[in-house]
Design a protein around this motif. Structure first.
Motif, PDB file in Angstrom:
ATOM      1  N   UNK A  99      39.086  54.289  31.890  1.00  0.00           N
ATOM      2  CA  UNK A  99      37.810  54.939  31.560  1.00  0.00           C
ATOM      3  C   UNK A  99      38.043  56.285  30.878  1.00  0.00           C
ATOM      4  N   UNK A 100      38.973  57.070  31.408  1.00  0.00           N
ATOM      5  CA  UNK A 100      39.252  58.389  30.845  1.00  0.00           C
ATOM      6  C   UNK A 100      39.844  58.246  29.445  1.00  0.00           C
ATOM      7  N   UNK A 101      40.748  57.300  29.264  1.00  0.00           N
ATOM      8  CA  UNK A 101      41.382  57.087  27.960  1.00  0.00           C
ATOM      9  C   UNK A 101      40.416  56.670  26.869  1.00  0.00           C
ATOM     10  N   UNK A 102      39.250  56.165  27.237  1.00  0.00           N
ATOM     11  CA  UNK A 102      38.251  55.736  26.249  1.00  0.00           C
ATOM     12  C   UNK A 102      37.292  56.853  25.849  1.00  0.00           C
ATOM     13  N   UNK A 103      37.373  58.002  26.503  1.00  0.00           N
ATOM     14  CA  UNK A 103      36.495  59.112  26.143  1.00  0.00           C
ATOM     15  C   UNK A 103      36.873  59.630  24.753  1.00  0.00           C
ATOM     16  N   UNK A 104      35.886  59.940  23.945  1.00  0.00           N
ATOM     17  CA  UNK A 104      36.129  60.302  22.541  1.00  0.00           C
ATOM     18  C   UNK A 104      36.966  61.562  22.362  1.00  0.00           C
ATOM     19  N   UNK A 105      36.962  62.454  23.327  1.00  0.00           N
ATOM     20  CA  UNK A 105      37.680  63.724  23.199  1.00  0.00           C
ATOM     21  C   UNK A 105      39.078  63.670  23.814  1.00  0.00           C
ATOM     22  N   UNK A 106      39.490  62.508  24.326  1.00  0.00           N
ATOM     23  CA  UNK A 106      40.817  62.325  24.922  1.00  0.00           C
ATOM     24  C   UNK A 106      41.695  61.590  23.910  1.00  0.00           C
ATOM     25  N   UNK A 107      42.790  62.246  23.481  1.00  0.00           N
ATOM     26  CA  UNK A 107      43.661  61.597  22.496  1.00  0.00           C
ATOM     27  C   UNK A 107      44.678  60.677  23.147  1.00  0.00           C
ATOM     28  N   UNK A 108      45.110  60.999  24.362  1.00  0.00           N
ATOM     29  CA  UNK A 108      45.989  60.088  25.093  1.00  0.00           C
ATOM     30  C   UNK A 108      45.859  60.348  26.588  1.00  0.00           C
ATOM     31  N   UNK A 109      46.057  59.274  27.320  1.00  0.00           N
ATOM     32  CA  UNK A 109      45.881  59.318  28.766  1.00  0.00           C
ATOM     33  C   UNK A 109      46.916  58.383  29.376  1.00  0.00           C
ATOM     34  N   UNK A 110      47.616  58.869  30.409  1.00  0.00           N
ATOM     35  CA  UNK A 110      48.638  58.007  31.002  1.00  0.00           C
ATOM     36  C   UNK A 110      48.913  58.381  32.453  1.00  0.00           C
ATOM     37  N   UNK A 111      49.520  57.441  33.136  1.00  0.00           N
ATOM     38  CA  UNK A 111      49.888  57.553  34.552  1.00  0.00           C
ATOM     39  C   UNK A 111      51.347  58.000  34.614  1.00  0.00           C
ATOM     40  N   UNK A 112      51.603  59.031  35.411  1.00  0.00           N
ATOM     41  CA  UNK A 112      52.965  59.525  35.607  1.00  0.00           C
ATOM     42  C   UNK A 112      53.226  59.668  37.099  1.00  0.00           C
TER      43      UNK A 112
END
Length: 156
Positions: free
Chosen positions: A85-98
């Motif tokens: 869900x967070x990765x699909x937000x228009x202002x998020x260029x990349x999102x990942x689990x660490x």
């Protein structure tokens, strides 16, 4: 990877040609048919030799002065769904689990945000916080202070 693939990699290290038809221009520079170039690029991507072909914008030159890596401590049972869900937000260029590095680093979800103003950045952070809801225990934001040179593959 054969000699032609290596030639393609060499000619694309600094990016694709800045023309209206970059693949056609590149194919012509390499003495290839555009279709062959596209097939070879796809094969290299399918085999994992290259991960992706993408634009790498300079956010500062586009007016985005508030760029920050938001880091979140999210419950493990919900991280995959929430991360999508967070990765699909228009202002998020990349999102990942660490992985967390306890006890000093409890954060396991990373999302890079981009905003033109500080209030806009804060609004984006609050939007992520709302999406994460009770699954998030804590977060912080690491704002960019300078641009690092972004480059792709480099042959030795």
């Amino acid at each position: 990877m054969d000699a032609i693939d290596r030639l393609i990699m060499h000619h694309t290290q600094a990016g694709l040609p800045l023309t209206l038809e970059p693949y056609q221009t590149l194919a012509k520079q390499l003495g290839l048919d555009k279709q062959e170039l596209m097939q070879r690029l796809q094969a290299m991507q399918d085999s994992g030799q290259i991960r992706r072909i993408a634009a790498v914008p300079n956010h500062y030159r586009l007016g985005y002065r508030y760029n920050g890596m938001t880091v979140w401590n999210v419950s493990d049972e919900h991280i995959n769904t929430l991360g999508q869900h967070i990765g699909q937000l228009s202002f998020v260029s990349h999102c990942y689990h660490r992985p967390r590095h306890l006890p000093d680093w409890p954060y396991n979800l990373f999302a890079m945000i981009h905003a033109k103003t500080e209030p806009e950045a804060e609004q984006h952070i609050q939007q992520i916080k709302t999406v994460l809801g009770d699954a998030c225990q804590e977060y912080t934001v690491l704002y960019s202070t300078k641009i690092l040179k972004k480059t792709g593959f480099r042959s030795v």
